[in-house]
Scaffold this motif. Sequence first.
Motif, PDB file in Angstrom:
ATOM      1  N   MET A  75      85.664  28.904  45.459  1.00 37.44           N
ATOM      2  CA  MET A  75      84.954  28.595  44.110  1.00 37.44           C
ATOM      3  C   MET A  75      86.027  28.119  43.340  1.00 37.44           C
ATOM      4  O   MET A  75      86.980  28.820  43.028  1.00 37.44           O
ATOM      5  N   LYS A  76      85.819  26.834  42.932  1.00 34.34           N
ATOM      6  CA  LYS A  76      86.613  26.294  42.008  1.00 34.34           C
ATOM      7  C   LYS A  76      85.842  25.747  40.497  1.00 34.34           C
ATOM      8  O   LYS A  76      84.816  25.206  40.828  1.00 34.34           O
ATOM      9  N   ILE A  77      86.369  26.101  39.524  1.00 35.89           N
ATOM     10  CA  ILE A  77      85.578  26.153  38.146  1.00 35.89           C
ATOM     11  C   ILE A  77      86.459  25.318  37.064  1.00 35.89           C
ATOM     12  O   ILE A  77      87.584  25.423  37.135  1.00 35.89           O
ATOM     13  N   ARG A  78      85.835  24.681  36.279  1.00 32.41           N
ATOM     14  CA  ARG A  78      86.427  24.356  35.043  1.00 32.41           C
ATOM     15  C   ARG A  78      85.674  24.940  34.049  1.00 32.41           C
ATOM     16  O   ARG A  78      84.432  24.988  33.714  1.00 32.41           O
ATOM     17  N   VAL A  79      86.428  25.650  33.135  1.00 37.87           N
ATOM     18  CA  VAL A  79      85.959  26.693  31.982  1.00 37.87           C
ATOM     19  C   VAL A  79      86.466  26.098  30.597  1.00 37.87           C
ATOM     20  O   VAL A  79      87.705  25.759  30.667  1.00 37.87           O
ATOM     21  N   THR A  80      85.653  25.633  29.821  1.00 42.28           N
ATOM     22  CA  THR A  80      85.957  25.247  28.427  1.00 42.28           C
ATOM     23  C   THR A  80      85.810  26.444  27.379  1.00 42.28           C
ATOM     24  O   THR A  80      84.491  26.950  27.439  1.00 42.28           O
ATOM     25  N   LEU A  81      86.632  26.972  26.745  1.00 38.87           N
ATOM     26  CA  LEU A  81      86.640  27.964  25.651  1.00 38.87           C
ATOM     27  C   LEU A  81      86.103  27.448  24.484  1.00 38.87           C
ATOM     28  O   LEU A  81      86.765  26.386  23.914  1.00 38.87           O
ATOM     29  N   LEU A  82      85.000  27.753  23.893  1.00 41.43           N
ATOM     30  CA  LEU A  82      84.423  27.152  22.560  1.00 41.43           C
ATOM     31  C   LEU A  82      84.686  27.647  21.513  1.00 41.43           C
ATOM     32  O   LEU A  82      83.773  28.226  20.773  1.00 41.43           O
ATOM     33  N   SER A  83      86.071  27.749  20.994  1.00 45.24           N
ATOM     34  CA  SER A  83      86.679  28.528  19.809  1.00 45.24           C
ATOM     35  C   SER A  83      86.895  27.384  18.858  1.00 45.24           C
ATOM     36  O   SER A  83      86.507  26.123  18.979  1.00 45.24           O
ATOM     37  N   GLU A  84      87.733  27.708  17.630  1.00 45.37           N
ATOM     38  CA  GLU A  84      88.231  26.999  16.780  1.00 45.37           C
ATOM     39  C   GLU A  84      88.955  25.807  17.555  1.00 45.37           C
ATOM     40  O   GLU A  84      88.906  24.569  17.088  1.00 45.37           O
ATOM     41  N   GLN A  85      89.681  25.736  18.510  1.00 41.21           N
ATOM     42  CA  GLN A  85      90.347  24.877  19.249  1.00 41.21           C
ATOM     43  C   GLN A  85      89.956  25.024  20.624  1.00 41.21           C
ATOM     44  O   GLN A  85      90.654  25.694  21.233  1.00 41.21           O
ATOM     45  N   PRO A  86      89.011  24.160  21.055  1.00 41.96           N
ATOM     46  CA  PRO A  86      88.556  24.228  22.446  1.00 41.96           C
ATOM     47  C   PRO A  86      89.513  23.960  23.455  1.00 41.96           C
ATOM     48  O   PRO A  86      90.518  23.147  23.055  1.00 41.96           O
ATOM     49  N   ARG A  87      89.672  24.705  24.539  1.00 39.86           N
ATOM     50  CA  ARG A  87      90.582  24.723  25.582  1.00 39.86           C
ATOM     51  C   ARG A  87      89.885  24.762  26.864  1.00 39.86           C
ATOM     52  O   ARG A  87      89.049  25.415  27.108  1.00 39.86           O
ATOM     53  N   THR A  88      90.206  24.056  28.009  1.00 42.02           N
ATOM     54  CA  THR A  88      89.894  23.841  29.149  1.00 42.02           C
ATOM     55  C   THR A  88      90.811  24.234  30.027  1.00 42.02           C
ATOM     56  O   THR A  88      91.908  24.032  30.050  1.00 42.02           O
ATOM     57  N   PHE A  89      90.377  25.214  31.234  1.00 39.46           N
ATOM     58  CA  PHE A  89      91.240  25.611  32.130  1.00 39.46           C
ATOM     59  C   PHE A  89      90.411  25.243  33.551  1.00 39.46           C
ATOM     60  O   PHE A  89      89.246  25.159  33.769  1.00 39.46           O
ATOM     61  N   GLU A  90      91.191  24.964  34.691  1.00 38.98           N
ATOM     62  CA  GLU A  90      90.596  24.804  35.996  1.00 38.98           C
ATOM     63  C   GLU A  90      91.118  26.128  36.765  1.00 38.98           C
ATOM     64  O   GLU A  90      92.017  26.548  36.710  1.00 38.98           O
ATOM     65  N   LEU A  91      90.106  26.652  37.428  1.00 37.68           N
ATOM     66  CA  LEU A  91      90.532  28.053  37.960  1.00 37.68           C
ATOM     67  C   LEU A  91      89.705  28.114  39.404  1.00 37.68           C
ATOM     68  O   LEU A  91      88.850  27.658  39.732  1.00 37.68           O
ATOM     69  N   ASP A  92      90.060  28.830  40.437  1.00 41.05           N
ATOM     70  CA  ASP A  92      89.668  28.907  41.768  1.00 41.05           C
ATOM     71  C   ASP A  92      89.790  30.378  42.051  1.00 41.05           C
ATOM     72  O   ASP A  92      90.439  31.240  41.535  1.00 41.05           O
ATOM     73  N   GLY A  93      89.221  30.644  43.155  1.00 43.06           N
ATOM     74  CA  GLY A  93      89.273  32.039  43.772  1.00 43.06           C
ATOM     75  C   GLY A  93      88.706  33.102  42.753  1.00 43.06           C
ATOM     76  O   GLY A  93      87.842  32.836  42.343  1.00 43.06           O
ATOM     77  N   ARG A  94      89.235  34.308  42.869  1.00 40.46           N
ATOM     78  CA  ARG A  94      88.927  35.248  42.208  1.00 40.46           C
ATOM     79  C   ARG A  94      88.863  35.155  40.601  1.00 40.46           C
ATOM     80  O   ARG A  94      87.914  35.410  40.125  1.00 40.46           O
TER      81      ARG A  94
END
Length: 95
Positions: free
Chosen positions: A1-20
């Motif tokens: 599983m590979k995902i892109r997660v965007t944290l919707l906080s004051e300063q949005p940040r995006t990460f790409e994560l995979d596996g567990r």
Amino acid sequence: MKIRVTLLSEQPRTFELDGRLGWATTKLVEAGAKGVTPFTHPAPRWSSYVFSLRELGIPIETIMEPHEGNYPGAHARYVLSCSAQVQLLGSEVLT
């Protein structure tokens, strides 16, 4: 599983994560304010996943809860501390 997660906080940040780490992040986002525990979402190393995600800067709160049964004690409930949006790469967006 590979995902892109965007944290919707004051300063949005995006990460790409995979596996567990991708799986754990997806479960945290899906659970929302109720969070996850090793009882509700069995996985061998929740504390390790949370530690690694925190090192990346993803805010996760740990709430210790007592439990009864044959082996009474306490377990952790992990809650994502901000809103987030997850996209399975090559798929739809989950919020």
